[in-house]
Write an enzyme that holds these catalytic residues in place. Sequence first.
Site, PDB file in Angstrom:
ATOM      1  N   SER A  99       0.844  -1.193   0.000  1.00 21.70           N
ATOM      2  CA  SER A  99       0.000   0.000   0.000  1.00 21.70           C
ATOM      3  C   SER A  99       0.889   1.256   0.000  1.00 21.70           C
ATOM      4  O   SER A  99       1.701   1.428  -0.909  1.00 21.70           O
ATOM      5  CB  SER A  99      -0.960  -0.050   1.189  1.00 21.70           C
ATOM      6  OG  SER A  99      -2.017   0.874   1.038  1.00 21.70           O
ATOM      7  N   HIS A 233      -7.754  -5.712   0.111  1.00 21.09           N
ATOM      8  CA  HIS A 233      -6.542  -4.912   0.276  1.00 21.09           C
ATOM      9  C   HIS A 233      -5.499  -5.608   1.152  1.00 21.09           C
ATOM     10  O   HIS A 233      -4.302  -5.450   0.937  1.00 21.09           O
ATOM     11  CB  HIS A 233      -6.915  -3.553   0.878  1.00 21.09           C
ATOM     12  CG  HIS A 233      -5.847  -2.521   0.745  1.00 21.09           C
ATOM     13  ND1 HIS A 233      -5.399  -2.058  -0.478  1.00 21.09           N
ATOM     14  CD2 HIS A 233      -5.119  -1.855   1.688  1.00 21.09           C
ATOM     15  CE1 HIS A 233      -4.456  -1.150  -0.284  1.00 21.09           C
ATOM     16  NE2 HIS A 233      -4.258  -1.016   1.013  1.00 21.09           N
TER      17      HIS A 233
END
Length: 276
Positions: A99, A233
């Site tokens: 990320s 995610h």
Amino acid sequence: MPSDPPSTGASWIRRNRRCRDARLRLLCLPHAGGTASFHNSWASWLPDGTDLLSVQYPGRQDRISEPCVSTMDDLAPRVVQALQPHLDDDSPLVLFGHSMGAWVAFEVARLLEMSWGRRPAGLIVSAQIPPHLPPEREWPGESDDELIAELRRAGGAYTDPMLQPGLRDLVLPSVRADFRLVRDYSPQPLRRISTPITALAGVDDAGVPWNRVAEWKDATTGTFASHTFPGGHFYLLEHEQEFAGEVNRAIHRMAGNSARHSRTGQLPTVGQPGRQ
């Protein structure tokens, strides 16, 4: 144990596993709100001979009294400077970033190439689009409610413990600074590195579409590979065994290419996830 003084490299770089004669170094850059301890369990499935390092950003855990860093222009050079004592030999260095950490890892690789004359053996980017693309949607605001909503959207059950009332006030300042960093950093002009890149992502990550993650190929003049996983995610927590196997293969492939170019010798043997 007391924390290291803020000015030392040891306060930034943590060894999750120390190898006396490391033949490979893996440096992990945490996600927004993340910490070096996120990677502690990786020591159980990385190949023998791998030195596992993680970055501890200021403003969290044992560095909570230090000011957070909220710009990439400040953060990446400080990571590179702290990393220098770990670059005193020819061991291949692979960077991993998840990320926000993917962007930090990219900038660290770029600075190592441009300013220090050392090309990492590889860069593994996870759950992030390349920085030259505009974001898929607007970044959240900075109120507590907006930050909490975004953390829950992206992290699901993983973020629930850190959002309990007793911890929330400790966690949110670093999250706020990290979100400010990614908001102000993106988008950037297309800048290429020569470091090979492997891009990983969860196919159900609505905030980071896989077809955009694959465009990391334009950010390198070196080789490029990609792999998708089930999950969102934080697919790397949902499917840890599959993720561990792919990371092992990627770092062995990257370090192998580096060793062939530099003739540095034998590489760690890739093991099975969950076994040393």
